[in-house]
Structures are given as structure tokens and as C-alpha cells.
Design an enzyme around this catalytic site. Structure first.
Site, mmCIF file in Angstrom:
data_model
loop_
_atom_site.group_PDB
_atom_site.id
_atom_site.type_symbol
_atom_site.label_atom_id
_atom_site.label_comp_id
_atom_site.label_asym_id
_atom_site.label_seq_id
_atom_site.Cartn_x
_atom_site.Cartn_y
_atom_site.Cartn_z
ATOM 1 N N TYR A 127 0.840 -1.197 0.000
ATOM 2 C CA TYR A 127 0.000 0.000 0.000
ATOM 3 C C TYR A 127 0.879 1.253 0.000
ATOM 4 C CZ TYR A 127 -3.172 3.629 1.549
ATOM 5 O OH TYR A 127 -3.874 4.803 1.637
ATOM 6 N N GLU A 132 -11.149 4.696 4.882
ATOM 7 C CA GLU A 132 -10.616 5.589 5.924
ATOM 8 C C GLU A 132 -11.650 5.795 7.035
ATOM 9 O OE1 GLU A 132 -7.630 6.546 6.438
ATOM 10 O OE2 GLU A 132 -6.672 6.298 4.492
ATOM 11 N N TRP A 175 -4.918 0.786 10.402
ATOM 12 C CA TRP A 175 -5.027 0.702 8.949
ATOM 13 C C TRP A 175 -4.766 -0.724 8.486
ATOM 14 C CZ3 TRP A 175 -7.644 2.797 5.467
ATOM 15 C CH2 TRP A 175 -7.288 2.776 4.129
#
Length: 186
Positions: A16, A38, A46
Site C-alpha cells: 500500500y 478511511e 489501517w
């Protein structure tokens, strides 16, 4: 050159970081996906969200905005029960309300991307942090975007979430200055 350390040795986080984080995107579907992910992260890591990303993509038909806007309460409940996504009902319901809000912005501005990128005149803000500790959790710009999105009916768009979202879609480049993925080092 030293790289950003936050991905650690986690391969998903590293991919990512290397391929998406702080890379400018002008694609409404991708931008919508990042907004939803998000928002789902609120209160979580995350890494947890990224580990469930494929399930989110399956559950919400690769973040098809029209499809998400038309989901019924029953369909959202089924998605909660049948997919390995974050089970918070309010976050799941935000997918529909945010999709509706995106469609309204698309009608008004032509695209969700245009609306967002107008805040930075279409160009990413490129920061030059020496260390990750310098990276802010929110900025006056993320506060303004958050406020404007909330007025337009968006959910899970607080200023901290929006700053992470801005990083996710490349509106800001917050790679540390010595990271090979920083805009000035590519």
C-alpha cells in the site's frame, strides 16, 4: 535512502505504501473506496482495514457508487452478516449515505474528484518531512474539507479521517523526504 517506517515488515502495508499512499488519484470510484475505508478505520489500525479490503470490494461491488447509493437497510444488514468487514452498523450505513452524497457532488461539480482537487488547485501538496513524527494528524485544510463534506451529508469525515484520506488519494505527499517514494525522489 531511508524509507517511511510505518509499514514495518507487513507486506500488505508495504505494498500500500509503495503503490498507493500519496499517489495522486482522480478516479471517483477509487476516491470513494478510500473515503469508505478511511472512515471504517476510525478507532482501528489501517492494517485491519487493509486486511478486509477484498471483502469490502466484494460486499460493495468494487465500490460501485450507484449500487452503494441504492442499498436498502436489509441489504446493508445482509452485507454486515455475510462479509468479513468491520461490523460497525453506523460505518456500514455510511457507505450508502456517502454514496448518495458523492452522486450529488458529481451532479454539481462533474465529479467527486473535481470537488476535492479544487481545494489544492488540482496539484498535490508535497511536504518535506524529515521524520514521520512531523506528519500532522490533521491540518486546517483537512478541517475545512471535513466541515464542507459534513454540510453535504457525508459521515465519518472528521478532520483526522480526512487528512488520512487526503494522503490515501495523493492530495498530499507525506512520505519522509528520504523515502524513495517521495514525489521528489521518483
Amino acid at each position: 535512502m531511508s524509507s517511511c517506517s510505518w509499514p514495518g515488515k507487513n507486506q500488505t502495508m508495504q505494498q500500500y505504501h509503495d503503490n498507493e499512499w500519496c499517489v495522486p488519484s482522480y478516479d471517483d470510484v477509487y476516491i470513494f473506496e478510500m473515503l469508505i475505508l478511511e472512515g471504517a478505520q476510525a478507532g482501528l489500525s489501517w492494517n485491519i482495514v487493509l486486511s478486509k479490503r477484498e471483502e469490502y470490494q466484494k460486499a460493495f461491488r468494487h465500490f460501485d457508487i450507484d449500487y452503494c447509493a441504492k442499498l436498502t437497510d436489509e441489504e446493508l444488514e445482509t452485507i454486515k452478516d455475510q462479509y468479513n468487514i468491520i461490523k460497525n452498523r453506523t460505518k456500514i450505513n455510511a457507505v450508502r449515505s456517502n454514496a448518495i452524497a458523492v452522486l450529488n457532488l458529481q451532479k454539481e461539480f462533474g465529479s467527486f474528484s473535481t470537488f476535492l482537487w479544487n481545494y489544492v488547485d488540482g496539484q498535490p501538496v508535497i511536504n518535506s518531512w524529515v521524520s514521520e513524527g512531523q506528519i500532522p494528524a490533521q491540518t486546517p485544510l483537512s478541517e475545512q474539507i471535513s466541515k464542507d463534506l459534513k454540510k453535504r451529508g457525508f459521515k465519518f469525515v472528521g478532520p483526522v479521517i480526512i487528512y488520512s484520506f487526503m494522503q490515501a488519494i495523493g492530495m498530499v505527499d507525506d512520505h519522509i523526504r528520504t523515502c524513495s517514494y517521495h514525489s521528489r525522489n521518483r
